[in-house]
Design an enzyme around this catalytic site. Structure first.
Site, PDB file in Angstrom:
ATOM      1  N   PHE A 279       0.855  -1.180   0.000  1.00 37.46           N
ATOM      2  CA  PHE A 279       0.000   0.000   0.000  1.00 37.46           C
ATOM      3  C   PHE A 279       0.889   1.228   0.000  1.00 37.46           C
ATOM      4  O   PHE A 279       1.753   1.383   0.869  1.00 37.46           O
ATOM      5  CB  PHE A 279      -0.887  -0.023   1.248  1.00 37.46           C
ATOM      6  CG  PHE A 279      -1.768   1.192   1.404  1.00 37.46           C
ATOM      7  CD1 PHE A 279      -2.952   1.305   0.693  1.00 37.46           C
ATOM      8  CD2 PHE A 279      -1.425   2.218   2.275  1.00 37.46           C
ATOM      9  CE1 PHE A 279      -3.769   2.423   0.838  1.00 37.46           C
ATOM     10  CE2 PHE A 279      -2.234   3.335   2.426  1.00 37.46           C
ATOM     11  CZ  PHE A 279      -3.412   3.439   1.709  1.00 37.46           C
ATOM     12  N   ASP A 366     -22.735 -23.587  -7.451  1.00 37.19           N
ATOM     13  CA  ASP A 366     -21.692 -23.640  -8.477  1.00 37.19           C
ATOM     14  C   ASP A 366     -21.957 -24.749  -9.507  1.00 37.19           C
ATOM     15  O   ASP A 366     -22.422 -25.828  -9.157  1.00 37.19           O
ATOM     16  CB  ASP A 366     -20.359 -23.919  -7.746  1.00 37.19           C
ATOM     17  CG  ASP A 366     -19.157 -23.620  -8.601  1.00 37.19           C
ATOM     18  OD1 ASP A 366     -19.330 -23.280  -9.773  1.00 37.19           O
ATOM     19  OD2 ASP A 366     -18.035 -23.724  -8.060  1.00 37.19           O
ATOM     20  N   TRP A 476     -22.964 -14.651  -3.560  1.00 37.61           N
ATOM     21  CA  TRP A 476     -21.742 -14.045  -4.138  1.00 37.61           C
ATOM     22  C   TRP A 476     -20.531 -14.652  -3.442  1.00 37.61           C
ATOM     23  O   TRP A 476     -20.284 -14.375  -2.274  1.00 37.61           O
ATOM     24  CB  TRP A 476     -21.789 -12.539  -3.933  1.00 37.61           C
ATOM     25  CG  TRP A 476     -20.588 -11.806  -4.462  1.00 37.61           C
ATOM     26  CD1 TRP A 476     -19.275 -12.008  -4.128  1.00 37.61           C
ATOM     27  CD2 TRP A 476     -20.589 -10.752  -5.426  1.00 37.61           C
ATOM     28  NE1 TRP A 476     -18.464 -11.144  -4.813  1.00 37.61           N
ATOM     29  CE2 TRP A 476     -19.247 -10.356  -5.623  1.00 37.61           C
ATOM     30  CE3 TRP A 476     -21.594 -10.089  -6.146  1.00 37.61           C
ATOM     31  CZ2 TRP A 476     -18.887  -9.332  -6.497  1.00 37.61           C
ATOM     32  CZ3 TRP A 476     -21.223  -9.068  -7.006  1.00 37.61           C
ATOM     33  CH2 TRP A 476     -19.885  -8.698  -7.190  1.00 37.61           C
ATOM     34  N   GLY A 525     -15.567 -18.909   0.491  1.00 33.66           N
ATOM     35  CA  GLY A 525     -15.215 -20.210   1.042  1.00 33.66           C
ATOM     36  C   GLY A 525     -15.796 -20.289   2.447  1.00 33.66           C
ATOM     37  O   GLY A 525     -15.107 -20.606   3.403  1.00 33.66           O
ATOM     38  N   ASP A 531     -17.554  -9.642   7.299  1.00 29.17           N
ATOM     39  CA  ASP A 531     -17.220  -8.361   7.916  1.00 29.17           C
ATOM     40  C   ASP A 531     -18.359  -7.384   7.710  1.00 29.17           C
ATOM     41  O   ASP A 531     -19.246  -7.603   6.886  1.00 29.17           O
ATOM     42  CB  ASP A 531     -15.906  -7.822   7.320  1.00 29.17           C
ATOM     43  CG  ASP A 531     -15.971  -7.723   5.806  1.00 29.17           C
ATOM     44  OD1 ASP A 531     -16.745  -6.902   5.292  1.00 29.17           O
ATOM     45  OD2 ASP A 531     -15.253  -8.490   5.115  1.00 29.17           O
ATOM     46  N   GLU A 611     -37.180 -39.041   8.792  1.00 33.86           N
ATOM     47  CA  GLU A 611     -36.335 -37.838   8.767  1.00 33.86           C
ATOM     48  C   GLU A 611     -37.065 -36.675   8.095  1.00 33.86           C
ATOM     49  O   GLU A 611     -36.980 -35.534   8.539  1.00 33.86           O
ATOM     50  CB  GLU A 611     -35.020 -38.120   8.024  1.00 33.86           C
ATOM     51  CG  GLU A 611     -34.033 -38.938   8.829  1.00 33.86           C
ATOM     52  CD  GLU A 611     -32.817 -39.328   7.995  1.00 33.86           C
ATOM     53  OE1 GLU A 611     -31.699 -39.264   8.533  1.00 33.86           O
ATOM     54  OE2 GLU A 611     -32.977 -39.713   6.817  1.00 33.86           O
TER      55      GLU A 611
HETATM   56  C1  GLA Z   1     -17.319 -22.135  -1.783  1.00 29.76           C
HETATM   57  C2  GLA Z   1     -18.567 -21.923  -0.958  1.00 29.76           C
HETATM   58  C3  GLA Z   1     -19.419 -23.157  -0.985  1.00 29.76           C
HETATM   59  C4  GLA Z   1     -19.769 -23.494  -2.409  1.00 29.76           C
HETATM   60  C5  GLA Z   1     -18.512 -23.654  -3.235  1.00 29.76           C
HETATM   61  C6  GLA Z   1     -18.832 -23.812  -4.704  1.00 29.76           C
HETATM   62  O1  GLA Z   1     -16.474 -23.039  -1.193  1.00 29.76           O
HETATM   63  O2  GLA Z   1     -18.247 -21.540   0.341  1.00 29.76           O
HETATM   64  O3  GLA Z   1     -20.567 -22.973  -0.219  1.00 29.76           O
HETATM   65  O4  GLA Z   1     -20.584 -22.481  -2.944  1.00 29.76           O
HETATM   66  O5  GLA Z   1     -17.654 -22.528  -3.101  1.00 29.76           O
HETATM   67  O6  GLA Z   1     -17.692 -23.934  -5.483  1.00 29.76           O
END
Ligand code: GLA
Length: 725
Positions: A279, A366, A476, A525, A531, A611
Site C-alpha cells: 500500500f 456452483d 456471491w 469459502g 465483515d 427424517e
Molecule cells: C465455496 C462456498 C461453498 C460453495 C462452493 C462452490 O467453497 O463456500 O458454499 O458455494 O464454493 O464452489
C-alpha cells in the site's frame, strides 16, 4: 450528543452510557482525553506531562521538555512529531522523506450521520445520528486530514473514518492509514481477537496487551478466515456480564491491520484500519482517500452488552434493503446435495422434494455456467450451460417456481480460470506479475477489480444472467486470497489493493440498486469475508464451509461477538458431515442451524420418511421462532471451547419470549447434571416453558438456571421456548 467548549477547546461526545473526549491543546495538537463510562465535566486533568527523556519535543514547546507527543494520548498520531509509537498515518514525499505535522484547523457538528462515497458506512437519519468533523492540517505540505465521527447515542456507538486530501501542490504518498486510534493513559487490558482458517473461522483468543507490539490483520486482499477485522479490548476482570470493554469493528472487506501495544509508561494504544503492506497511495493535488469506517462501542457491563451494541448497529444501521427487516427465505442449497454433479432434472427434483417439506427457495450453487463440471475451469464465462441443464435458465426457473419455490443462483464474479474464454481473450485482466507465472489457488486467478473496465464487463455479464428469469437470491462467492498484486491497467501499483475493494463495492452497490428485490448472500469459502463491509451490501453471509453442528457451535460462538444472528447463514446438512465425517442427530443440526438465517444443504431424496417428518417439524418450529431469532437480543450462555455444553439464548426486546438452545459437546460415564442459567429476563416476571407448562420466575431462571439431563446420546440438543405469563 456532541459539544465543543470554545474556552478550553474540548470536544465531548456523549452516548447513553459512554463519554468520549478530546482537546485541542495550546499548540493545536488534538489530544485524546478519555473514552469510557459516562462522565461529566472536563477530563483534561488526566494529562500529566513529565520529562521522559528520548521523547521528542515539538519545536513550539520551546524549552518545555515535559511536553512530548511520545507519551501524550493522541487522537490521530502521525510519524514525525516526536511520537515513536505506531502511527495512524504515515506520509512519504517525492524526496523520500516521511512524516507530517497535523494541527487543528476547524470543525463542524452536523445532524445525521455522515456517509462515505464509494465505501460502506453506518447510516442514521437526523433523529438517530450526529456527525463531528475535525479538520487537521499540515501547513507545510498542505495535507488535510478530516477526522469523521458518527454518533448513535442510543446505541452507544461511535463510528470513525478519515478523509485525507492533498491540498498542496507536491505529490504525496500515503504509506499507512488507520481508521481510528484509541489511546488509554491507564488500565490493564486484554485483547480479544478472532482467528481461524477455512472451515474453522473466528476462534476466540484472549491475551494480555503487553509490552510488545501485537498485531492482527490480513494481507490477502480480503478480510480473511485467518483474522476477523474485529478487536475487543476488555479490562482484565471484564467478563460476559460485567466490566469495561471496547469494540472496534472495521467496515471493510480487504487487507487490514489491527494493532495493540502497551507502551513503556504503561499506556495502551489500539488501532484498526488499512493494511500498510503493498500500500502506497499517491495523492496528487486535490486528490483524496478515505480510511474505511470503524464502528466503536463501549460497554461497562461486559461483553454480552458490547456484542448487543454491535448487533443492533449492524442489523439496523449497516444492513440495508428489503431484507434488513423482512424475513429471509428458508432455502435449500444444491452444493452439498449434488456438488457439480447435477442437471436441470436434479434441480427440479430437489425443488419438488423441498416444496413438500415447506422450504421457500431453491439455490442452484456452483456448476451451471461455462465449462464447469469441477472447480478447474469456467470462472469468468458467465453464460448458462444449457446443455448441462437440458433447458434454458428461464425454463428451469419457471419449473422451480411452478413447484412453489423461489429460485436463487451462485456466482463468483471476481475470479477467472485460465481455462476460460474470458482468460484466453483478456489474460491481462487477471492480477499477475509481468513475466512471472501466477500463483494459483483452487486453480483460479483473481480478476483486476481495481479496473473499471473489468468491473463493468463482468457486471454486464452478471446482469444478463439475472435478467433471464425470476431470480430472487444471489450467493456471491470469493474463493481464493489475492497474491499477485499487480494491475496491468494504467495505475500506480500502491493503489491496487484499495482500489480493488472500491471496485468490488461499486459492483455490489450497482447490483443492489438495479435489483432491490434480490437477496444477496455473501460468501468466501464460507466466512472468509465475514465483515461489516460486506454486510452493507449482503445482509447475510455464509458463515462457514463447515456445516458440522459441533464445530458450528464454536464458529457461531466466535461470530456472535461481533455480528448479529441474522447475518449468519446456517444450514442443516447430511450426516455423516462432509467436512468432518462426524455424525450428529438431525435434531441437533436443526437447533444449531436455527442460530442463523436457516436453510438446508442436502439431498432430501436420500432421507427416510421419518427424517422428512422431522424436517417438516423443524421448519414449523423455525417459522414460529424466526422473528424472535432475527430480532431478539442474543446471549452466550456458555463457552463451547471450554464447557461441556454449548448454550445460547435469544430474548425478545420486550423480554416476553425466550428461546434457549443447548448442545452437549461431550459425553462421559455417569454424566453430571448440567444447569443452564438464563440471561436478560425480567427477574420479577414469570415464564412458562411451552413444552411441559412449568412456570419459573425470571430470577430463578437467571440465578439458578434449569437442569439438563443427558439421555446418554452423543451430541444431544435441547431447545427451550418460554413465554412470559
Ligand atoms: C465455496 C462456498 C461453498 C460453495 C462452493 C462452490 O467453497 O463456500 O458454499 O458455494 O464454493 O464452489
Amino acid at each position: 450528543m456532541i459539544t465543543f467548549n470554545e474556552q478550553n477547546k474540548i470536544f465531548t461526545i456523549h452516548t447513553k452510557n459512554s463519554t468520549y473526549q478530546m482537546k485541542v491543546d495550546k499548540y493545536g495538537f488534538l489530544l485524546h482525553l478519555y473514552y469510557g463510562g459516562r462522565t461529566e465535566g472536563n477530563m483534561d486533568y488526566l494529562l500529566v506531562c513529565l520529562d521522559r527523556g528520548f521523547s521528542g519535543n515539538p519545536y513550539d514547546a520551546g524549552n518545555d521538555r515535559a511536553y512530548s507527543l511520545d507519551v501524550l494520548p493522541q487522537e490521530f498520531p502521525c510519524r514525525g512529531n516526536g511520537d515513536f509509537r505506531s502511527p495512524a498515518i504515515d506520509v512519504r514525499y517525492e524526496n523520500g522523506s516521511y512524516g507530517c505535522d497535523l494541527r487543528y484547523e476547524k470543525h463542524f457538528i452536523k445532524k445525521g450521520k455522515y456517509s462515505i462515497e464509494g465505501l460502506p458506512a453506518v447510516y442514521a437519519d437526523e433523529a438517530l445520528g450526529e456527525t463531528l468533523e475535525i479538520v487537521l492540517l499540515d501547513k507545510t505540505c498542505g495535507m488535510e486530514v478530516r477526522l469523521l465521527y458518527g454518533v448513535l447515542p442510543e446505541l452507544d456507538i461511535i463510528t470513525r473514518s478519515v478523509k485525507v486530501k492533498n491540498s498542496g501542490s507536491e505529490k504525496i504518498y500515503i504509506e499507512k492509514l488507520q481508521s481510528a486510534c484509541l489511546d488509554f493513559v491507564s488500565g490493564e487490558y486484554d485483547l480479544i481477537t478472532f482467528y481461524g482458517r477455512h472451515a474453522m473461522e473466528r476462534n476466540m483468543q484472549r491475551i494480555r496487551v503487553s509490552h510488545t507490539s501485537q498485531q492482527i490483520g490480513s494481507r490477502r486482499g480480503m478480510s480473511s478466515h485467518q483474522y476477523n477485522p474485529l478487536m475487543l479490548l476488555a479490562e482484565k476482570a471484564a467478563n460476559e456480564d460485567s466490566g469495561s470493554c471496547y469494540a472496534m469493528s472495521l467496515v471493510y472487506s480487504g487487507s487490514f491491520l489491527g494493532e495493540a501495544e502497551c507502551d513503556s509508561v504503561n499506556q495502551t494504544r489500539i488501532q484498526l484500519g488499512l493494511s500498510d503492506e503493498q500500500f502506497s497511495y499517491p495523492l496528487a493535488e486535490g486528490e483524496f482517500i478515505y480510511a474505511p469506517e470503524v464502528i466503536i462501542s463501549y460497554s461497562g457491563n461486559g461483553l454480552s452488552s458490547l456484542s448487543g451494541n454491535l448487533h443492533k448497529c449492524i442489523r439496523k444501521h449497516i444492513c440495508r434493503g428489503k431484507y434488513r427487516d423482512g424475513l429471509r427465505p428458508l432455502l435449500v442449497n444444491s452444493w452439498e446435495a449434488a456438488y457439480f454433479n447435477f442437471n436441470g432434472e436434479t434441480i427440479v427434483k430437489l425443488a419438488e422434494e423441498a416444496a413438500e417439506l415447506g422450504v421457500d427457495m431453491l439455490v442452484m450453487d456452483d456448476g451451471w455456467f461455462g465449462k464447469r463440471d469441477d472447480d478447474n475451469s469456467g470462472l469468468g464465462d458467465w453464460y448458462v450451460n444449457e446443455k448441462k441443464l437440458g433447458c434454458t435458465l428461464n425454463e428451469l426457473i419457471t419449473r422451480v417456481n411452478n413447484k412453489g419455490l423461489k429460485f436463487g443462483i451462485w456466482i463468483e464474479p471476481e475470479m477467472v480460470n485460465e481455462d476460460s474464454d474470458l482468460y484466453r481473450e483478456h489474460s491481462d485482466w487477471a492480477l499477475s506479475f509481468p513475466n512471472r507465472k501466477p500463483v494459483r489457488a483452487r486453480n483460479q486467478l483473481v480478476l483486476d477489480f481495481s479496473r473499471k473496465d473489468v468491473v463493468d464487463y463482468i457486471y454486464d455479464q452478471i446482469c444478463s444472467v439475472l435478467n433471464q428469469g425470476n431470480i430472487e437470491y444471489v450467493k456471491w462467492d470469493f474463493n481464493r486470497s489475492i497474491s499477485d498484486v499487480f494491475s496491468h491497467g494504467d495505475k500506480h501499483q500502491g493503489k491496487v489493493m484499495y482500489d480493488y475493494i472500491l471496485g468490488l463495492y461499486d459492483f455490489l452497490e450497482r447490483l443492489n440498486n438495479s435489483y432491490p428485490d434480490i437477496l444477496i448472500e455473501g460468501c468466501s469459502g464460507g466466512g472468509g469475508r465475514f465483515d461489516a463491509g460486506m454486510l452493507y451490501y449482503t445482509p447475510q453471509i455464509w458463515c462457514s464451509d463447515n456445516t458440522d453442528a459441533v464445530d458450528r457451535t464454536r464458529i457461531q460462538y466466535g461470530t456472535s461477538f461481533g455480528y448479529p444472528v441474522c447475518a449468519s447463514a446456517s444450514h442443516v446438512s447430511a450426516a455423516p458431515n462432509h467436512q468432518t465425517s462426524r455424525s450428529t442427530p438431525l435434531h441437533t443440526r436443526g437447533v444449531v442451524a436455527m442460530a442463523g438465517s436457516f436453510g438446508y444443504e442436502l439431498d432430501f431424496g436420500k432421507m427416510s420418511c421419518e427424517e422428512k417428518n422431522e424436517v417438516k417439524n423443524q421448519i414449523k418450529a423455525y417459522r414460529r421462532y424466526e422473528k424472535l431469532i432475527h430480532e431478539g437480543d442474543y446471549y452466550r450462555l456458555s463457552n463451547p471451547f471450554e464447557d461441556m455444553v454449548a448454550a445460547w439464548e435469544i430474548v425478545s426486546e420486550d423480554k416476553s419470549r425466550v428461546l434457549t438452545s443447548a448442545v452437549l459437546l461431550e459425553i462421559h460415564g455417569n454424566m453430571p447434571v448440567i444447569y443452564i442459567k438464563f440471561k436478560g429476563l425480567c427477574p420479577d416476571a414469570f415464564y412458562r416453558n411451552e413444552e411441559d407448562g412449568m412456570v419459573y420466575s425470571g430470577a430463578a431462571l437467571m440465578e439458578a438456571g434449569i437442569p439438563i439431563v443427558s439421555d446418554m446420546k452423543e451430541y444431544q440438543a435441547w431447545q427451550f421456548y418460554f413465554e412470559k405469563v
